[in-house]
Design a protein around this motif. Sequence first.
Motif, PDB file in Angstrom:
ATOM      1  N   ILE A 739      -6.947 -20.038  -2.952  1.00 57.08           N
ATOM      2  CA  ILE A 739      -7.331 -18.780  -3.595  1.00 57.08           C
ATOM      3  C   ILE A 739      -6.723 -18.746  -4.991  1.00 57.08           C
ATOM      4  O   ILE A 739      -5.546 -19.090  -5.175  1.00 57.08           O
ATOM      5  CB  ILE A 739      -6.824 -17.567  -2.776  1.00 57.08           C
ATOM      6  N   GLN A 740      -7.518 -18.328  -5.961  1.00 57.78           N
ATOM      7  CA  GLN A 740      -6.996 -18.151  -7.317  1.00 57.78           C
ATOM      8  C   GLN A 740      -7.165 -16.698  -7.721  1.00 57.78           C
ATOM      9  O   GLN A 740      -8.289 -16.203  -7.840  1.00 57.78           O
ATOM     10  CB  GLN A 740      -7.731 -19.042  -8.310  1.00 57.78           C
ATOM     11  N   LEU A 741      -6.033 -15.974  -7.861  1.00 60.67           N
ATOM     12  CA  LEU A 741      -6.109 -14.581  -8.285  1.00 60.67           C
ATOM     13  C   LEU A 741      -6.641 -14.498  -9.703  1.00 60.67           C
ATOM     14  O   LEU A 741      -6.279 -15.303 -10.573  1.00 60.67           O
ATOM     15  CB  LEU A 741      -4.720 -13.926  -8.205  1.00 60.67           C
ATOM     16  N   MET A 742      -7.517 -13.506  -9.958  1.00 56.24           N
ATOM     17  CA  MET A 742      -8.254 -13.442 -11.209  1.00 56.24           C
ATOM     18  C   MET A 742      -7.333 -13.353 -12.419  1.00 56.24           C
ATOM     19  O   MET A 742      -7.557 -13.991 -13.438  1.00 56.24           O
ATOM     20  CB  MET A 742      -9.210 -12.246 -11.178  1.00 56.24           C
ATOM     21  N   HIS A 743      -6.269 -12.550 -12.332  1.00 55.77           N
ATOM     22  CA  HIS A 743      -5.398 -12.363 -13.485  1.00 55.77           C
ATOM     23  C   HIS A 743      -4.253 -13.371 -13.530  1.00 55.77           C
ATOM     24  O   HIS A 743      -3.385 -13.290 -14.392  1.00 55.77           O
ATOM     25  CB  HIS A 743      -4.825 -10.940 -13.491  1.00 55.77           C
ATOM     26  N   ARG A 744      -4.236 -14.293 -12.574  1.00 58.99           N
ATOM     27  CA  ARG A 744      -3.233 -15.363 -12.540  1.00 58.99           C
ATOM     28  C   ARG A 744      -1.797 -14.839 -12.525  1.00 58.99           C
ATOM     29  O   ARG A 744      -0.886 -15.491 -13.038  1.00 58.99           O
ATOM     30  CB  ARG A 744      -3.433 -16.333 -13.713  1.00 58.99           C
ATOM     31  N   ALA A 745      -1.617 -13.655 -11.989  1.00 55.39           N
ATOM     32  CA  ALA A 745      -0.257 -13.099 -11.906  1.00 55.39           C
ATOM     33  C   ALA A 745       0.536 -13.843 -10.837  1.00 55.39           C
ATOM     34  O   ALA A 745      -0.012 -14.246  -9.809  1.00 55.39           O
ATOM     35  CB  ALA A 745      -0.313 -11.612 -11.576  1.00 55.39           C
ATOM     36  N   PRO A 746       1.841 -14.050 -11.029  1.00 61.01           N
ATOM     37  CA  PRO A 746       2.659 -14.745 -10.032  1.00 61.01           C
ATOM     38  C   PRO A 746       2.583 -14.084  -8.660  1.00 61.01           C
ATOM     39  O   PRO A 746       2.637 -12.859  -8.542  1.00 61.01           O
ATOM     40  CB  PRO A 746       4.073 -14.652 -10.612  1.00 61.01           C
ATOM     41  N   VAL A 747       2.462 -14.908  -7.631  1.00 60.48           N
ATOM     42  CA  VAL A 747       2.385 -14.417  -6.250  1.00 60.48           C
ATOM     43  C   VAL A 747       3.812 -14.253  -5.729  1.00 60.48           C
ATOM     44  O   VAL A 747       4.569 -15.224  -5.639  1.00 60.48           O
ATOM     45  CB  VAL A 747       1.592 -15.388  -5.354  1.00 60.48           C
ATOM     46  N   VAL A 748       4.172 -13.017  -5.396  1.00 58.42           N
ATOM     47  CA  VAL A 748       5.546 -12.696  -4.985  1.00 58.42           C
ATOM     48  C   VAL A 748       5.731 -12.833  -3.484  1.00 58.42           C
ATOM     49  O   VAL A 748       6.791 -13.221  -3.003  1.00 58.42           O
ATOM     50  CB  VAL A 748       5.908 -11.266  -5.447  1.00 58.42           C
ATOM     51  N   SER A 749       4.688 -12.507  -2.707  1.00 60.48           N
ATOM     52  CA  SER A 749       4.836 -12.500  -1.254  1.00 60.48           C
ATOM     53  C   SER A 749       3.487 -12.686  -0.584  1.00 60.48           C
ATOM     54  O   SER A 749       2.450 -12.258  -1.113  1.00 60.48           O
ATOM     55  CB  SER A 749       5.467 -11.178  -0.800  1.00 60.48           C
ATOM     56  N   ILE A 750       3.518 -13.317   0.582  1.00 57.07           N
ATOM     57  CA  ILE A 750       2.326 -13.482   1.419  1.00 57.07           C
ATOM     58  C   ILE A 750       2.713 -13.120   2.845  1.00 57.07           C
ATOM     59  O   ILE A 750       3.745 -13.564   3.350  1.00 57.07           O
ATOM     60  CB  ILE A 750       1.804 -14.929   1.378  1.00 57.07           C
ATOM     61  N   ALA A 751       1.897 -12.294   3.510  1.00 58.15           N
ATOM     62  CA  ALA A 751       2.149 -11.920   4.903  1.00 58.15           C
ATOM     63  C   ALA A 751       0.826 -11.790   5.628  1.00 58.15           C
ATOM     64  O   ALA A 751      -0.124 -11.196   5.096  1.00 58.15           O
ATOM     65  CB  ALA A 751       2.929 -10.611   4.982  1.00 58.15           C
ATOM     66  N   VAL A 752       0.772 -12.328   6.836  1.00 60.89           N
ATOM     67  CA  VAL A 752      -0.436 -12.225   7.660  1.00 60.89           C
ATOM     68  C   VAL A 752      -0.274 -11.054   8.617  1.00 60.89           C
ATOM     69  O   VAL A 752       0.782 -10.875   9.235  1.00 60.89           O
ATOM     70  CB  VAL A 752      -0.689 -13.538   8.421  1.00 60.89           C
ATOM     71  N   LEU A 753      -1.338 -10.233   8.746  1.00 59.04           N
ATOM     72  CA  LEU A 753      -1.352  -9.063   9.619  1.00 59.04           C
ATOM     73  C   LEU A 753      -2.308  -9.307  10.779  1.00 59.04           C
ATOM     74  O   LEU A 753      -3.359  -9.937  10.605  1.00 59.04           O
ATOM     75  CB  LEU A 753      -1.788  -7.818   8.835  1.00 59.04           C
ATOM     76  N   ASP A 754      -1.953  -8.790  11.962  1.00 60.86           N
ATOM     77  CA  ASP A 754      -2.806  -9.012  13.135  1.00 60.86           C
ATOM     78  C   ASP A 754      -3.987  -8.035  13.140  1.00 60.86           C
ATOM     79  O   ASP A 754      -4.225  -7.315  12.162  1.00 60.86           O
ATOM     80  CB  ASP A 754      -1.986  -8.917  14.421  1.00 60.86           C
ATOM     81  N   GLY A 755      -4.702  -8.011  14.252  1.00 58.35           N
ATOM     82  CA  GLY A 755      -5.898  -7.193  14.332  1.00 58.35           C
ATOM     83  C   GLY A 755      -5.646  -5.716  14.188  1.00 58.35           C
ATOM     84  O   GLY A 755      -6.560  -4.952  13.833  1.00 58.35           O
ATOM     85  N   ARG A 756      -4.423  -5.268  14.452  1.00 56.72           N
ATOM     86  CA  ARG A 756      -4.081  -3.844  14.302  1.00 56.72           C
ATOM     87  C   ARG A 756      -3.439  -3.556  12.942  1.00 56.72           C
ATOM     88  O   ARG A 756      -3.010  -2.432  12.689  1.00 56.72           O
ATOM     89  CB  ARG A 756      -3.125  -3.411  15.418  1.00 56.72           C
ATOM     90  N   GLY A 757      -3.332  -4.565  12.129  1.00 57.16           N
ATOM     91  CA  GLY A 757      -2.708  -4.383  10.823  1.00 57.16           C
ATOM     92  C   GLY A 757      -1.206  -4.456  10.850  1.00 57.16           C
ATOM     93  O   GLY A 757      -0.538  -4.047   9.888  1.00 57.16           O
ATOM     94  N   ASN A 758      -0.615  -5.005  11.926  1.00 59.94           N
ATOM     95  CA  ASN A 758       0.836  -5.131  12.041  1.00 59.94           C
ATOM     96  C   ASN A 758       1.286  -6.527  11.631  1.00 59.94           C
ATOM     97  O   ASN A 758       0.557  -7.514  11.843  1.00 59.94           O
ATOM     98  CB  ASN A 758       1.290  -4.875  13.486  1.00 59.94           C
ATOM     99  N   PRO A 759       2.480  -6.658  11.077  1.00 57.75           N
ATOM    100  CA  PRO A 759       3.004  -7.990  10.747  1.00 57.75           C
ATOM    101  C   PRO A 759       3.146  -8.821  12.019  1.00 57.75           C
ATOM    102  O   PRO A 759       3.441  -8.295  13.103  1.00 57.75           O
ATOM    103  CB  PRO A 759       4.371  -7.707  10.119  1.00 57.75           C
ATOM    104  N   LEU A 760       2.957 -10.117  11.901  1.00 54.50           N
ATOM    105  CA  LEU A 760       3.107 -11.004  13.046  1.00 54.50           C
ATOM    106  C   LEU A 760       4.576 -11.074  13.458  1.00 54.50           C
ATOM    107  O   LEU A 760       5.470 -11.015  12.608  1.00 54.50           O
ATOM    108  CB  LEU A 760       2.594 -12.402  12.712  1.00 54.50           C
ATOM    109  N   PRO A 761       4.850 -11.203  14.758  1.00 55.42           N
ATOM    110  CA  PRO A 761       6.256 -11.302  15.210  1.00 55.42           C
ATOM    111  C   PRO A 761       6.894 -12.594  14.745  1.00 55.42           C
ATOM    112  O   PRO A 761       6.212 -13.563  14.373  1.00 55.42           O
ATOM    113  CB  PRO A 761       6.136 -11.250  16.737  1.00 55.42           C
ATOM    114  N   GLU A 762       8.222 -12.618  14.787  1.00 54.96           N
ATOM    115  CA  GLU A 762       8.974 -13.805  14.389  1.00 54.96           C
ATOM    116  C   GLU A 762       8.875 -14.870  15.472  1.00 54.96           C
ATOM    117  O   GLU A 762       8.525 -14.572  16.620  1.00 54.96           O
ATOM    118  CB  GLU A 762      10.448 -13.444  14.152  1.00 54.96           C
ATOM    119  N   PRO A 763       9.167 -16.127  15.131  1.00 57.54           N
ATOM    120  CA  PRO A 763       9.171 -17.182  16.155  1.00 57.54           C
ATOM    121  C   PRO A 763      10.079 -16.823  17.325  1.00 57.54           C
ATOM    122  O   PRO A 763      11.158 -16.249  17.135  1.00 57.54           O
ATOM    123  CB  PRO A 763       9.709 -18.404  15.391  1.00 57.54           C
ATOM    124  N   TYR A 764       9.644 -17.148  18.522  1.00 57.84           N
ATOM    125  CA  TYR A 764      10.347 -16.934  19.796  1.00 57.84           C
ATOM    126  C   TYR A 764      10.306 -15.487  20.284  1.00 57.84           C
ATOM    127  O   TYR A 764      10.648 -15.224  21.448  1.00 57.84           O
ATOM    128  CB  TYR A 764      11.814 -17.390  19.738  1.00 57.84           C
TER     129      TYR A 764
END
Length: 933
Positions: A739-764
Amino acid sequence: MCDFLFSSFTQTVEHGFPNQPSALAYDPKLQLMAIGTKSGAIKIYGAPGVEMTGLHKDTAAVTQIHFLYGQGRILSLLDDNTIHLWEIVQRENRSHLVEVHSFNLPGRPGIESTSATRVTVMLLKLSCDLLALGTEGGGVHFLELVLFFFKTLGHLQYIPEEYKCGKSLGPVESLQQHPQDSDKILIGYSRGLVVLWDLNSRHVDNLFLGKQQLESLVWERSGNSFVSSHSDGGYMVWAVSSSNPCTHDPISSTIPYGPFPCKAVNKILWRTTESGSPLVLFSGGMPRASYGDRHCLTILQDSSHVTLDFTSRVIDFFTIHCTDKDKEFDDPSALVVLLEEELVVIDLQMAGWPTVPAPYLAPLHSSAITCSCHISNVPPKLWERVISAGQQQCPLQNYENWPLCGGKNLAADPKPKELLLTGHEDGTVRFWDASGVSLKPLYKLSTANIFQTDGDHNDSLTQAGEEEWPPFRKVGCFDPYSDDPRLAIQKISVCKYSGKLVVAGTAGQVIVLVLSDEKSDHMIDVATVDLLQDREGFTWKGHDRLPPKSGSVVFAPGFQPVVLVQCMPPAAVTAVTLHAEWNLIAFGTSHGFGLFDYHRRSPVLARCTLHPNDSLAMEGPLSRVKSLKKSLRQSFRRIRKSRVSGKKRVQEANAQLAEHDAEVTPVQRRIEPRSADDSLSGVVRCLCFADTFLRDGTHHGPTMWAGTNSGSVYAYALDVPSQEKFSEQSVEALLGKEIQLMHRAPVVSIAVLDGRGNPLPEPYEVSRDLAKAPDMQGSHSVLIVSEEQFKVFMLPKVSAKTKFKLTAHEGCRVRKVALSNFTSVSSEEYSENALVCLTNLGDIHVFSVPALRPQVRYDCIRKEDISGIASCVFTKTGQGFYLISPSEYERFSLSARVITEPLCRVDVERPHDLSNSGKKYHGFHEIFSSFQH
């Protein structure tokens, strides 16, 4: 989201050591200590958890502080020559420190601005009704505290003319109350004269005609003698006798480190013990030529002699001893030393006078902090193992013997334990108990011992020198010097369930460590990952890698390294993450990112993110100066080029503006796209692992995501074998999306959300039934945060769902971001997730997830405080930490439910209400006179 999830922004407590301390006081009855700072703060400490802070209205330095004995009141003197009265008051069933009165000291008419009336020393009588003030002009004034009535001492009429010689006696250096007769005080002048003054008869009882410049005075407990310290590095004992009103010579005179020229003995204490031999403590007095730059405090008793050698300047010190007049001896139990960079406590009752570990006021900056990481809800097993490792490092780490035990901590023992990990310039990672008000040191991990550094040879030289005279003993842990700047820790990632830790440093070193309860002697596996992938045209001009030690290394119980992954070129690591369930680590530098299987000790992936014009990425921090001339030339070329093409660009911009006017709302600011060839565009800013849908909408699996400075996002699908086949099969990675963001601004964080919009749990968390399984039925989404906007894309198609243009709306840029869970005040069962964001203007924004609707905004950090903003770390429960000085973290809370703040009580009895009586008097009555006339 609901308002009852958020509180108003609250700065709850300051952790660490006060920046630039300048004054010290102790109340033996209440067992409280007070520290004043150059910024005008007063901090009170007692038992762990008992803390109070007051701040003067003017940011003038606190030069002296004195407790009103047993009353819970403090007098402070500032360097603007004002005196302030503080009281510990009870509000809402807890104690607070508040200022109740302040006043300017009067001076002689017409010369108030001169230094003659500047206060040099204060003495508060034990009865707490009279304050004596000595000045630079040699005057001694008295302030009646109940009525705030001001008066001045009469003439000194009995000084022999041959002693005066027409010279000034100098400033008043010391005022000391007689230990057995409260109506008599010792007055010491800079020139060496000491006077015993009777307050009732207003008469001089004794004169002591010293000839050396005076630094300090202290009484011997019986009052039959006193000790003076001097600028020549010595001290004298003087007998006090009514039969000899004018004494020319002391009983004894000692220069402990003579006969060589010595520095002044700044302060001396003389304490009697049951053994009959006095305990002498003094600061300074070192031989000028050999040790004039040392910061020392000497302890002498009989044949025992220790010179405590500190790494920062001694501000002040006191002993904790018996103050009951009926007792025959002082019997000191502890020595408390306030240094410029730390607090040191010495046990005076144990043989050898060992150091007492402090449960608070730890010098966080013992080596400069370079990064931090917070762990919420620490599992009990991990907590116990870290505690055990720390206790084996420091067997004497028992806070039950802490001598400052005043007040009562009313806060309940925090059940969810919290850890704060700080990375340091010397290659250490320190573990702190951040569960409560007191930030306690638990355990220290050092990474320097796995490398060959220049410091290995220096240690033997230091040890050899410590056996010489004076008998130095290194005390304290503040050490601002690093053996090698390449050791500095840049990033930390922890799996709290498996006891695995990854730390990454300035020279491209990425170290995987495993928590072990036993001592170990083993070799460390070393792997190299080439992030340039043999790309031509790039030559690394920065520092070399740190050479690892060959052969086996002995490791104490605690976190022990098992794999060292060396990034090449050896640039500073800018991002790191760990997935212990998949045995994978990902790391990034200014050149690219890598994926490593630490179980099989094998690289999985290396991707170069460099743009052809990324010249600065090939220059380490130590070679930036070389490119200065080149950068200046390029800047002038760009200026000349912009002048030529300026008209054309304006025409193009106007055309684009007319084309997009319909899309821009009136409140938004237009953001200029960044050039793809900006220097350092290849820097990897963030990495994350996620079990999600990347290939298609029906099959989910392990993925790895990376974001760069140029607004690029790379998503890889991973084939991770089952646990039974970890040793047989290798992990494979396939690029799934770019993915290339249009304004090329630095990407500070990436997080995947589940079907309910909640953050994924940690390993284990799911496999050990510690968290609910994520929703794998609904569509997953990925939240990508750049410096300018938040954007949610649906997976697996990566189609935009919603966005919020922070820079366009607020005119600021994202600096720190985290997903936090806010629990309701009324019900522990109800909580919501939110995106917390800190900007370059120092304000905090909270947004709902995944809708990205703004919830609240708070002012947090001054926008000028760049280091404070850069140091900020959020917790998963809506709290945060940031550095307000090199040695202090400010803790704050956004949550209405989770607030960590001092909850303590100090019970006091007060004979007078000074705050009310003072209001009756609007001025002072002064009778001008001075000993100098």
